[in-house]
Design a protein around this motif. Structure first.
Motif, mmCIF file in Angstrom:
data_model
loop_
_atom_site.group_PDB
_atom_site.id
_atom_site.type_symbol
_atom_site.label_atom_id
_atom_site.label_comp_id
_atom_site.label_asym_id
_atom_site.label_seq_id
_atom_site.Cartn_x
_atom_site.Cartn_y
_atom_site.Cartn_z
ATOM 1 N N LEU A 16 -26.389 35.152 -9.953
ATOM 2 C CA LEU A 16 -25.367 34.613 -10.851
ATOM 3 C C LEU A 16 -25.880 34.529 -12.285
ATOM 4 O O LEU A 16 -25.135 34.742 -13.240
ATOM 5 N N ASP A 17 -27.165 34.223 -12.442
ATOM 6 C CA ASP A 17 -27.746 34.201 -13.784
ATOM 7 C C ASP A 17 -27.846 35.616 -14.343
ATOM 8 O O ASP A 17 -27.677 35.827 -15.553
ATOM 9 N N ALA A 18 -28.119 36.593 -13.479
ATOM 10 C CA ALA A 18 -28.158 37.987 -13.926
ATOM 11 C C ALA A 18 -26.790 38.397 -14.467
ATOM 12 O O ALA A 18 -26.676 38.993 -15.544
ATOM 13 N N ALA A 19 -25.747 38.084 -13.716
ATOM 14 C CA ALA A 19 -24.390 38.422 -14.156
ATOM 15 C C ALA A 19 -24.042 37.697 -15.449
ATOM 16 O O ALA A 19 -23.423 38.271 -16.352
ATOM 17 N N SER A 20 -24.455 36.440 -15.557
ATOM 18 C CA SER A 20 -24.156 35.645 -16.747
ATOM 19 C C SER A 20 -24.805 36.239 -17.989
ATOM 20 O O SER A 20 -24.162 36.380 -19.044
ATOM 21 N N LEU A 21 -26.074 36.593 -17.884
ATOM 22 C CA LEU A 21 -26.788 37.116 -19.036
ATOM 23 C C LEU A 21 -26.314 38.515 -19.404
ATOM 24 O O LEU A 21 -26.146 38.842 -20.588
ATOM 25 N N PHE A 22 -26.070 39.351 -18.398
ATOM 26 C CA PHE A 22 -25.559 40.693 -18.672
ATOM 27 C C PHE A 22 -24.237 40.624 -19.430
ATOM 28 O O PHE A 22 -23.965 41.444 -20.315
ATOM 29 N N GLN A 23 -23.424 39.645 -19.094
ATOM 30 C CA GLN A 23 -22.109 39.509 -19.715
ATOM 31 C C GLN A 23 -22.205 39.320 -21.232
ATOM 32 O O GLN A 23 -21.305 39.742 -21.959
ATOM 33 N N VAL A 24 -23.314 38.743 -21.705
ATOM 34 C CA VAL A 24 -23.422 38.486 -23.142
ATOM 35 C C VAL A 24 -24.367 39.439 -23.870
ATOM 36 O O VAL A 24 -24.230 39.630 -25.082
ATOM 37 N N ILE A 25 -25.326 40.069 -23.167
ATOM 38 C CA ILE A 25 -26.253 40.963 -23.879
ATOM 39 C C ILE A 25 -26.005 42.442 -23.587
ATOM 40 O O ILE A 25 -26.472 43.306 -24.337
ATOM 41 N N LYS A 26 -25.284 42.744 -22.498
ATOM 42 C CA LYS A 26 -24.894 44.121 -22.181
ATOM 43 C C LYS A 26 -26.067 45.097 -22.106
ATOM 44 O O LYS A 26 -25.954 46.259 -22.504
ATOM 45 N N SER A 27 -27.199 44.643 -21.611
ATOM 46 C CA SER A 27 -28.333 45.516 -21.324
ATOM 47 C C SER A 27 -28.817 45.182 -19.923
ATOM 48 O O SER A 27 -28.403 44.159 -19.355
ATOM 49 N N PRO A 28 -29.663 46.014 -19.311
ATOM 50 C CA PRO A 28 -30.022 45.814 -17.907
ATOM 51 C C PRO A 28 -30.558 44.413 -17.578
ATOM 52 O O PRO A 28 -31.493 43.941 -18.229
ATOM 53 N N VAL A 29 -29.946 43.794 -16.589
ATOM 54 C CA VAL A 29 -30.393 42.494 -16.092
ATOM 55 C C VAL A 29 -30.429 42.552 -14.568
ATOM 56 O O VAL A 29 -29.426 42.892 -13.931
ATOM 57 N N VAL A 30 -31.589 42.246 -13.998
ATOM 58 C CA VAL A 30 -31.765 42.197 -12.548
ATOM 59 C C VAL A 30 -32.235 40.788 -12.190
ATOM 60 O O VAL A 30 -32.468 39.963 -13.063
ATOM 61 N N ALA A 31 -32.393 40.513 -10.904
ATOM 62 C CA ALA A 31 -32.743 39.151 -10.519
ATOM 63 C C ALA A 31 -33.664 39.110 -9.311
ATOM 64 O O ALA A 31 -33.537 39.913 -8.388
ATOM 65 N N VAL A 32 -34.587 38.151 -9.355
ATOM 66 C CA VAL A 32 -35.328 37.778 -8.149
ATOM 67 C C VAL A 32 -34.429 36.834 -7.365
ATOM 68 O O VAL A 32 -33.496 36.237 -7.917
ATOM 69 N N THR A 33 -34.682 36.685 -6.084
ATOM 70 C CA THR A 33 -33.840 35.810 -5.266
ATOM 71 C C THR A 33 -34.066 34.342 -5.606
ATOM 72 O O THR A 33 -33.130 33.547 -5.647
ATOM 73 N N SER A 34 -35.321 33.969 -5.867
ATOM 74 C CA SER A 34 -35.658 32.588 -6.197
ATOM 75 C C SER A 34 -37.010 32.562 -6.893
ATOM 76 O O SER A 34 -37.718 33.583 -6.929
ATOM 77 N N SER A 35 -37.388 31.403 -7.404
ATOM 78 C CA SER A 35 -38.697 31.293 -8.053
ATOM 79 C C SER A 35 -39.822 31.550 -7.062
ATOM 80 O O SER A 35 -40.842 32.159 -7.402
ATOM 81 N N SER A 36 -39.638 31.122 -5.816
ATOM 82 C CA SER A 36 -40.689 31.294 -4.811
ATOM 83 C C SER A 36 -40.872 32.750 -4.389
ATOM 84 O O SER A 36 -41.942 33.148 -3.939
#
Length: 237
Positions: free
Chosen positions: A134-154
């Motif tokens: 969800l954070d990946a989608a949120s950030l991509f929505q405003v910067i429009k460059s590649p955003v990927v995500a880890v599942t969690s901090s652990s």
């Protein structure tokens, strides 16, 4: 109450070799990464529909880009959000409470980074890694460059090791993890995997993560924070 029918199995989602258990109703659970995998019957229920709906400041178009669908019951009520990974596995978040489980495809491979199938390796100068889809989608929505995500901090270090060559194909790697101690520890762990000159850190000021900015209508501030990210400096320097 369901009972264990197979125990001390390798987890299909984390490095644990003996923490995964299968129960008599078909579901599985890992006591190491706390992942729940529902039974096949529940996974394949036809009582639901799936749509791309706006949620928590994220638009339907952004969800459609990442293939993140909302599961809706027969009464029209949103039940969960499904985030599909490149290997076919789906990480599911309940809508009414912050609980997660996995729907496995049966593939042996670990899921790795969410969203990596949306951006070809080396297709841009920069790639940003967030803590959660969800954070990946949120950030991509405003910067429009590649955003990927880890599942969690652990799982951050393990996810990035799995897709190390993919991440290395970009000139810069931006780490946009939660502004808590677990997130800061994940930054330190992931940064060690790469040349420090490639690593930039997105530091949030008054919010915990990227999605909180969108929820509060602060997309412009989120974009400015990303643009003002600084090169990673190890604490020993």
């Amino acid at each position: 109450m369901s009972r264990v029918v197979q125990d001390k199995l390798p987890c299909p989602l984390c490095p644990s070799s003996d923490a995964y258990h299968i129960y008599d109703d078909g579901h599985g659970y890992c006591f190491s990464c706390n992942s729940y995998v529902p039974s096949k019957d529940k996974q394949n229920s036809s009582e639901y529909t799936y749509e791309y709906l706006p949620w928590r400041g994220i638009t339907a178009d952004t969800f459609r880009f990442y293939g993140i669908q909302t599961k809706i019951d027969s009464e029209g009520k949103p039940v969960s959000i499904g985030m599909k990974y490149a290997n076919g596995d789906v990480h599911v978040r309940l809508v009414d409470k912050k609980e997660f489980y996995w729907v496995k495809t049966g593939a042996v491979s670990k899921p790795g980074l969410f969203g990596k199938d949306k951006f070809a390796a080396g297709s841009h100068k920069y790639v940003t890694i967030t803590e959660g889809a969800l954070d990946a989608a949120s950030l991509f929505q405003v910067i429009k460059s590649p955003v990927v995500a880890v599942t969690s901090s652990s799982s951050a270090v393990g996810d990035c090791i799995l897709d190390h060559s993919y991440l290395s194909s970009f000139e810069r790697i931006y780490l946009s993890f939660d502004s808590d101690e677990a997130g800061r520890e994940a930054v330190r762990g992931v940064a060690k995997l790469f040349d420090y000159d490639k690593i930039f850190v997105v530091k949030f000021s008054n919010r915990k993560d990227a999605n909180e900015y969108l929820q509060h209508g602060e997309g412009d501030e989120l974009r400015n924070i990303w643009w003002n990210s600084k090169r990673y400096l190890p604490e020993t320097i």
